[in-house]
Motif scaffolding. Structure first.
Motif, short mmCIF file in Angstrom:
data_model
loop_
_atom_site.label_atom_id
_atom_site.label_comp_id
_atom_site.label_asym_id
_atom_site.label_seq_id
_atom_site.Cartn_x
_atom_site.Cartn_y
_atom_site.Cartn_z
N GLU A 166 87.50 72.43 97.80
CA GLU A 166 88.01 71.59 98.86
C GLU A 166 88.94 70.49 98.34
OE1 GLU A 166 87.29 71.90 102.14
OE2 GLU A 166 85.87 73.55 101.99
N TYR A 168 74.30 71.06 106.60
CA TYR A 168 74.84 72.15 105.78
C TYR A 168 73.88 72.49 104.64
CZ TYR A 168 79.25 72.28 108.24
OH TYR A 168 80.21 72.45 109.20
N LYS A 194 80.45 72.52 101.19
CA LYS A 194 80.83 71.75 102.38
C LYS A 194 80.01 70.47 102.46
CE LYS A 194 82.62 70.82 106.45
NZ LYS A 194 84.02 70.37 106.60
N ASP A 207 78.39 76.68 101.95
CA ASP A 207 77.87 75.59 102.78
C ASP A 207 77.42 74.41 101.93
OD1 ASP A 207 78.30 76.53 105.36
OD2 ASP A 207 76.49 77.73 105.36
#
Length: 581
Positions: free
Chosen positions: A391, A343, A365, A362
């Protein structure tokens, strides 16, 4: 850039020089051939040992238990010669002649495990333990089988039993540490690895394993120290050089990293990881020809290495070949869809295309996959973003004061907006969810040090279920988690002593740990605690070894965000330039 390998089981071929594995004593007048064979086996004269054991078995007057012991020993010698079928025959016959012989089941279990038959191996280890409940080697080896089966909690229980039976042996400590590492408990792993090297100061695997755990918590300088010790005791282990090379890369010492990756390749010319990592290091150093050469070689050796494809995509991006880079990163995602490096590289390509929002997504992530991932953090800072919070899932009723608990992927983390650089991993050692219990900022002479006490799960003991509390020791100013220590279990409570610039913890599991702290002294820029902190651990219990051989043989001070890496190099560098300046 750091990537951990899958957990490795600490296995054993128990060998016969004392305790339960010892050959039976020769009967009066019986030839001493078997004893001579045992001596030859210890000296490494394996073929001679097999011949002598075979000669000893010709004695028709041997009682069954004595014949079984000799067959067991010859089976071990046959394994050393790579004669698997003959070894099985010896162990099977020994078990038939003397079904109460615990050592033969332990050894046969190890042979089954070496062949990938973990479930069958567990059955043999079970039998060995039933026959000899105090057989530490069998518990250790069954733990290794559970690791292979992915049953890590059972593995930890068996390693713990082996440690109780044999606290001075480093192998079960190292094995339990690896299981903790696989369960995302790097601080617990560090404690076990530290005890293992305390038990045996020349235990190279213990230093290497502790370095892996320190890489996980971003204590790069300490990892380099441990890997240097591991290399000093085992100069031909390629993985130690690969790991140290990664640690050097994380500290931006590209030349030293390349030297280590080169040494790993000299030791193991088929090591795809070493080629991939060196290729990436060459790419960072703008030595494109060498970079592509290594990355192509890594893919040739291991066509399913998503990491190699990701690194080659990065090299193509550096060379301005975005279309080719996109093809490689697509392959990398298919091969390793849950890898932080993939990522990060994808985000680098997107940034080069002007797709800033997707690049930020990304990078976040990547941070979710690996909290505290330095490259992702620096890239986010460069793009004007902040570390990922999107997240995060807040755990209800788990916080305290201004602290809150969030889940990130498979981990729980304590965060506080007052300390944006600090994320404290809440390592759960039992069932349940974490709950913060107390936050304390220390007063001078430990200004800048804090302790966060939290519920670490419920564990099952002989007396029932007990709650476990842990304490995280943190350097608030440096944004570093120094350690996580077990503080309370049931009625047992750790004793903490703060003096002379250090904290000493006599924890609930009978181990005393000591940490040097900042204690009102300024840190060198970029150093944090990694450059001068020393970790020691001592067991409060003694032990003895019934055989001669062991079972099996921080994010530091935040740096300013770097300048955006150039995509076009002015002058190609050669490997000579990088290695010899």
């Amino acid at each position: 850039m750091v990537r951990l390998h899958p957990v490795r089981a600490v296995l054993a071929l128990a060998l016969l020089t004392g305790g339960l594995n010892a050959p039976a004593q020769a009967a009066p007048g019986e030839p001493q051939i078997a004893e001579e064979a045992a001596g030859a086996l210890v000296r490494g004269e394996v073929q001679q040992a097999v011949q002598s054991y075979t000669e000893a078995l010709k004695d028709t007057a041997l009682p069954n238990d004595r014949r079984a012991a000799i067959l067991n020993d010859r089976g071990v010698a046959n394994i050393k010669l790579g004669l698997t079928r003959q070894a099985f025959e010896d162990f099977n016959l020994a078990a038939q002649l003397f079904p109460e012989f615990a050592a033969v089941y332990n050894n046969r279990g190890n042979l089954l495990l070496s062949l990938g038959l973990a479930k069958e191996a567990v059955k043999d280890f079970d039998r060995s333990i039933v026959l000899a409940p105090g057989y530490a080697a069998a518990y250790n080896n069954r733990a290794g089988a559970y690791v292979r089966l992915g049953e890590l909690d059972d593995a930890i229980a068996d390693y713990t039993k082996a440690i109780q039976l044999l606290p001075s042996n480093p192998a079960p400590l190292s094995g339990r540490g690896l299981a903790h590492l696989a369960l995302l408990r790097p601080h617990a792993a560090i404690r076990d690895f530290t005890r293992s090297v305390k038990a045996d100061a020349r235990f190279a695997a213990g230093y290497r394993n502790r370095a892996e755990a320190k890489l996980e918590v971003e204590h790069y300088d300490e990892a380099i120290e441990d890997l240097s010790r591991a290399i000093a005791f085992d100069v031909s282990h390629a993985e130690s050089y690969v790991l140290r090379g990664k640690a050097y890369l994380a500290t931006r010492n590209t030349a030293s990293a390349i030297k280590d990756f080169t040494k790993a390749i000299e030791i193991d010319p088929k090591n795809a990881i070493a080629y991939a990592e060196r290729g990436f290091a060459f790419g960072l150093a703008e030595a494109q020809d060498d970079s592509f050469g290594d990355l192509n070689r890594a893919i040739e050796i291991d066509p399913r290495s998503g990491l190699a494809f990701a690194y080659r995509a990065y090299a193509y991006k550096q060379a301005g070949q975005i279309d080719v880079a996109l093809r490689d990163i697509e392959v990398a995602q298919k091969l390793n869809p849950e890898t932080a490096e993939v990522y990060w590289v994808k985000a680098e390509i997107e940034e080069a295309q002007g797709q800033t929002e997707q690049a930020i997504a990304d990078l976040k992530k990547a941070q979710t996959l690996r909290p505290g991932y330095r490259d992702a953090t620096e890239s986010l800072q460069r793009l004007g973003s902040v570390p990922s919070r999107a997240e995060d899932t807040v755990v209800a009723d788990a916080g305290i004061d201004t602290w809150r608990v969030v889940s990130r992927g498979q981990r729980f983390v304590a965060i506080n907006d007052l300390y944006p650089r600090l994320a404290i991993p809440l390592e759960m050692m039992g069932s349940g969810q974490p709950k913060l219990l107390e936050w304390e900022l220390k007063q001078p002479p430990f200004k800048g040090i804090g302790t966060l006490r939290f519920f670490g799960g419920s564990v099952t003991t002989k007396t029932g279920t007990e709650d476990l509390e842990q304490v995280a020791v943190v350097d608030v100013e440096a944004g570093v988690v120094v350690a996580i220590e077990p503080h309370k279990q049931g009625e047992k409570v750790a004793t903490w002593t703060w003096e002379n610039g250090k904290v000493t913890v006599a924890s609930v599991d009978g181990v005393t740990d000591e940490f040097a702290l900042r204690a009102d002294r300024p840190e060198m820029a970029g150093q944090g605690l990694a450059g001068d902190r020393r970790f020691t651990s001592t067991s409060q219990t003694g032990g003895w070894a019934p055989w001669d051989t062991p079972f099996g043989g921080a994010f530091g001070q935040q740096q300013p965000p770097p300048a955006k890496r150039a995509t076009v190099k002015k002058k190609p560098k050669t490997i000579f330039d990088l290695l010899f300046n």
